[in-house]
Write a protein that holds these residues in place. Sequence first.
Motif, PDB file in Angstrom:
ATOM      1  N   UNK A   1       7.427 -16.508  17.181  1.00  0.00           N
ATOM      2  CA  UNK A   1       6.034 -16.796  16.835  1.00  0.00           C
ATOM      3  C   UNK A   1       5.236 -15.499  16.752  1.00  0.00           C
ATOM      4  N   UNK A   2       5.410 -14.628  17.737  1.00  0.00           N
ATOM      5  CA  UNK A   2       4.687 -13.350  17.749  1.00  0.00           C
ATOM      6  C   UNK A   2       5.016 -12.528  16.512  1.00  0.00           C
ATOM      7  N   UNK A   3       6.308 -12.489  16.163  1.00  0.00           N
ATOM      8  CA  UNK A   3       6.721 -11.755  14.975  1.00  0.00           C
ATOM      9  C   UNK A   3       6.108 -12.316  13.711  1.00  0.00           C
ATOM     10  N   UNK A   4       6.062 -13.638  13.609  1.00  0.00           N
ATOM     11  CA  UNK A   4       5.472 -14.276  12.428  1.00  0.00           C
ATOM     12  C   UNK A   4       4.001 -13.929  12.282  1.00  0.00           C
ATOM     13  N   UNK A   5       3.288 -13.976  13.398  1.00  0.00           N
ATOM     14  CA  UNK A   5       1.851 -13.705  13.350  1.00  0.00           C
ATOM     15  C   UNK A   5       1.583 -12.255  12.962  1.00  0.00           C
ATOM     16  N   UNK A   6       2.372 -11.317  13.500  1.00  0.00           N
ATOM     17  CA  UNK A   6       2.185  -9.904  13.155  1.00  0.00           C
ATOM     18  C   UNK A   6       2.542  -9.661  11.686  1.00  0.00           C
ATOM     19  N   UNK A   7       3.631 -10.277  11.206  1.00  0.00           N
ATOM     20  CA  UNK A   7       3.996 -10.112   9.794  1.00  0.00           C
ATOM     21  C   UNK A   7       2.926 -10.703   8.884  1.00  0.00           C
ATOM     22  N   UNK A   8       2.357 -11.828   9.306  1.00  0.00           N
ATOM     23  CA  UNK A   8       1.278 -12.422   8.512  1.00  0.00           C
ATOM     24  C   UNK A   8       0.083 -11.473   8.448  1.00  0.00           C
ATOM     25  N   UNK A   9      -0.225 -10.825   9.576  1.00  0.00           N
ATOM     26  CA  UNK A   9      -1.326  -9.858   9.599  1.00  0.00           C
ATOM     27  C   UNK A   9      -1.033  -8.689   8.657  1.00  0.00           C
ATOM     28  N   UNK A  10       0.216  -8.194   8.670  1.00  0.00           N
ATOM     29  CA  UNK A  10       0.590  -7.113   7.754  1.00  0.00           C
ATOM     30  C   UNK A  10       0.414  -7.553   6.307  1.00  0.00           C
ATOM     31  N   UNK A  11       0.748  -8.814   6.020  1.00  0.00           N
ATOM     32  CA  UNK A  11       0.587  -9.319   4.663  1.00  0.00           C
ATOM     33  C   UNK A  11      -0.876  -9.489   4.286  1.00  0.00           C
ATOM     34  N   UNK A  12      -1.733  -9.805   5.266  1.00  0.00           N
ATOM     35  CA  UNK A  12      -3.164  -9.874   4.985  1.00  0.00           C
ATOM     36  C   UNK A  12      -3.684  -8.490   4.604  1.00  0.00           C
ATOM     37  N   UNK A  13      -3.242  -7.466   5.340  1.00  0.00           N
ATOM     38  CA  UNK A  13      -3.615  -6.094   4.986  1.00  0.00           C
ATOM     39  C   UNK A  13      -3.154  -5.795   3.556  1.00  0.00           C
ATOM     40  N   UNK A  14      -1.897  -6.167   3.241  1.00  0.00           N
ATOM     41  CA  UNK A  14      -1.377  -5.944   1.885  1.00  0.00           C
ATOM     42  C   UNK A  14      -2.189  -6.692   0.836  1.00  0.00           C
ATOM     43  N   UNK A  15      -2.553  -7.930   1.163  1.00  0.00           N
ATOM     44  CA  UNK A  15      -3.320  -8.745   0.219  1.00  0.00           C
ATOM     45  C   UNK A  15      -4.690  -8.125  -0.040  1.00  0.00           C
ATOM     46  N   UNK A  16      -5.352  -7.669   1.017  1.00  0.00           N
ATOM     47  CA  UNK A  16      -6.668  -7.049   0.866  1.00  0.00           C
ATOM     48  C   UNK A  16      -6.560  -5.757   0.057  1.00  0.00           C
ATOM     49  N   UNK A  17      -5.531  -4.969   0.345  1.00  0.00           N
ATOM     50  CA  UNK A  17      -5.305  -3.739  -0.423  1.00  0.00           C
ATOM     51  C   UNK A  17      -5.004  -4.058  -1.883  1.00  0.00           C
ATOM     52  N   UNK A  18      -4.217  -5.092  -2.088  1.00  0.00           N
ATOM     53  CA  UNK A  18      -3.863  -5.495  -3.457  1.00  0.00           C
ATOM     54  C   UNK A  18      -5.106  -5.873  -4.260  1.00  0.00           C
ATOM     55  N   UNK A  19      -6.027  -6.609  -3.632  1.00  0.00           N
ATOM     56  CA  UNK A  19      -7.248  -7.026  -4.331  1.00  0.00           C
ATOM     57  C   UNK A  19      -8.029  -5.810  -4.813  1.00  0.00           C
ATOM     58  N   UNK A  20      -8.095  -4.778  -3.975  1.00  0.00           N
ATOM     59  CA  UNK A  20      -8.799  -3.551  -4.362  1.00  0.00           C
ATOM     60  C   UNK A  20      -8.045  -2.826  -5.468  1.00  0.00           C
ATOM     61  N   UNK A  21      -6.715  -2.724  -5.327  1.00  0.00           N
ATOM     62  CA  UNK A  21      -5.911  -2.001  -6.320  1.00  0.00           C
ATOM     63  C   UNK A  21      -5.997  -2.649  -7.701  1.00  0.00           C
ATOM     64  N   UNK A  22      -5.935  -3.968  -7.737  1.00  0.00           N
ATOM     65  CA  UNK A  22      -6.000  -4.660  -9.031  1.00  0.00           C
ATOM     66  C   UNK A  22      -7.320  -4.359  -9.728  1.00  0.00           C
ATOM     67  N   UNK A  23      -8.398  -4.381  -8.951  1.00  0.00           N
ATOM     68  CA  UNK A  23      -9.704  -4.059  -9.536  1.00  0.00           C
ATOM     69  C   UNK A  23      -9.744  -2.611 -10.001  1.00  0.00           C
ATOM     70  N   UNK A  24      -9.198  -1.700  -9.207  1.00  0.00           N
ATOM     71  CA  UNK A  24      -9.201  -0.278  -9.571  1.00  0.00           C
ATOM     72  C   UNK A  24      -8.331  -0.013 -10.801  1.00  0.00           C
ATOM     73  N   UNK A  25      -7.221  -0.731 -10.912  1.00  0.00           N
ATOM     74  CA  UNK A  25      -6.288  -0.478 -12.017  1.00  0.00           C
ATOM     75  C   UNK A  25      -6.865  -0.883 -13.369  1.00  0.00           C
ATOM     76  N   UNK A  26      -7.926  -1.702 -13.345  1.00  0.00           N
ATOM     77  CA  UNK A  26      -8.577  -2.082 -14.601  1.00  0.00           C
ATOM     78  C   UNK A  26      -9.453  -0.958 -15.153  1.00  0.00           C
ATOM     79  N   UNK A  27      -9.709   0.054 -14.318  1.00  0.00           N
ATOM     80  CA  UNK A  27     -10.537   1.191 -14.749  1.00  0.00           C
ATOM     81  C   UNK A  27      -9.649   2.173 -15.494  1.00  0.00           C
ATOM     82  N   UNK A  28      -9.870   2.327 -16.769  1.00  0.00           N
ATOM     83  CA  UNK A  28      -8.993   3.157 -17.602  1.00  0.00           C
ATOM     84  C   UNK A  28      -9.311   4.647 -17.488  1.00  0.00           C
TER      85      UNK A  28
END
Length: 705
Positions: free
Chosen positions: A391-418
Amino acid sequence: MSDIPDYTRNVSLRLSKVLDEIGVNERMVIKRRRLQLMNETLHTITTQLSQGDANVYHLGSRVEGTTTLGLNSDIDFLFTLPGYKVIEDWNEWEPDRGNLLMIQDDTVSPGYCLLQILRNDAPLSEDNVYDQYSYRDRIGRVLLKNSINNPAAGDGRVRHGPAKSRKARLGFVSQDIVLAITCQQWPLQARRWIYQHGEGQWPTYDMKQYCKDTGCFVVGVGSKGSVNEELEWRISTSLAERYLMFNLNITQIRCYVLMKMILKTFITTQCPDSISSYMCKTVMFHCISSTNNNTWNEKTLLICLNYCLIVLYNCVLNDNCPHFIIPENNLMARRFTPVTKQVIVDRLRYIINSNGSALLEIECDQLGNRIKYTFLRFVEIALEIERSCVISGQVVKYTANVVNKCCMAILIKMNRINNTRLLFQTLRKYLILMKVTHNMNQGQTKEACRTMAKFLSLHLGSTLASINIQREGVVCRESTDLVSLGLNIDVAYGKLKLASIFYCTGDFERTELILKNIEEKYDLNVVEPTCHCYAFENSGGKRAFNKLCYEADYEYILLQSITASCVRFLRGEINCCPQEFQHEMFRSSQQDLPYRSEDDEWMDMAFVDSLPYLYFLQYKTYSNLRRHQDKQTAIFNIAKCIVKEPNFGHKETALNLLGQCMEQENKLYAALECYLLSLKIRDKNNAAKLHICRQLSSMLGPSLH
């Protein structure tokens, strides 16, 4: 409590012990809550970068800590719509805001309201019907329809009450996303609750005052069967209810978990969409408020559970489950057909009359078998710790994925800037905003801002380095300083970005030193790769990883030492990654584009898992340093990690990189085999097609001439 029958006491103690074993204990509840609240903060600050005053809240079982591996509860998100403000009095009107006047009259169902649209230049009623989401009623008021919350077509979500629901997919649990409008003040219907007192004096007056100060929301769904169903908005006190859940003792939490298991086993299978876990929570709130708090302990768990089930039974029988804070709102109004009602009543009567024996039929988390069989004590302890580790491992991995998801949202927006210069300026603006937010806050918000600032510094420095390399072939001190601020975002990501920059400037000695440091820190038996780019099947975490997550008192810091996210390069950072990797930014041909979904915008960037990229950079570095044996070891390591690591998200990219290494070793058929294996993993939107065409052209070119 001495008059509790021995049977009831023994069953209660056994139930408490079993629930402890499957992770419903104070330690695991606190772990779940702590990390989910951190995830909430990460989502909020990322959303506010682009949407101003929007907020994100995590609600439901996961943040409450009232789920188990077997229940596998949904993730519930509430997003507030920016720019809107619900007011109850004209004096609260503000200029240049989307002011909405809350209307509660005899035409509106209890617990619901209408929202009248007001002008934003003067405290007057809006006279114009602008779009399909506004409606003029019989007395001339322009009202906001709740259909503004309808899910967009084709996004994989369906409307479920006020929520946009997405079913579970490979690697992702099911999600409910609710769009809401914030109310700073509680409406009159809710404020009455503050002065009501139950027999058990729970919640206390201070708790109720805190609940009121959390404010409330209106969510876009009307009362079922109401004449105003398309215009009504439900009043939600979800933050207050979350606070109440945080103030329950462990026996009350276990009772609620048991109710959800009973619901899943005996009712949902026969009568889906009838009784909800929210109704069970509401019933339990009523039961706690009407009893003495001392009643709820591990020796009386069975008694408390039966009491809650009896109250739930009476609610179904009378078609009436009063909302805990706004009791005029009947959660069961027009909820059941006569047939459904009879089935539920019969099932609840059977469970209540069984005096606990019906619990033996619950398969969720093997609850029935765990109650039935008594293991040796040392086996029990081992199983309990192992499950808690998972359970502890799952929760920590989920947190890591939330960090990735938040970073991804920023990157996708930035990548649209030519424009690369504009990209650099935008990243710098975001970084400044994040630092300001960091300095203005404390606790979790400060920690979340620190994480996102590292990420923004990393890509800001890499973007500046890309500009430098294109112009002068070297990088300035500012770019490496910025990248260095993000070196420990996880075990490898930041360092690999820095190594990649030095490689592209021809500084192979410094590249080798950084790669050697990463390899020393990357413990293959512990570190878990994390990726949130798309849905794929993800196996459980490594045992050593899970154990460290369980033993840690502050799990968030573990992200830096035992997780490794995929490495990402924007097109604006193209000069900071080797030419072989640049192909991944152009993986989609015109024929492939129709096969992409809205979730696939990451494909316009270059992504690869950390470990194979580490070995690939080692191969390229050792090739330039003319260290033949070391580069052969690097090739072997790329192939080995692709085969052995089940949780890579970008194996097709790793195979493409391995194939190009094989080409450079003049092993052309082995390279072709790598590309074909890559296509088996992802047959569309894959740079392997380009490599195959290029290689076949090279191989067949001489014979054609």
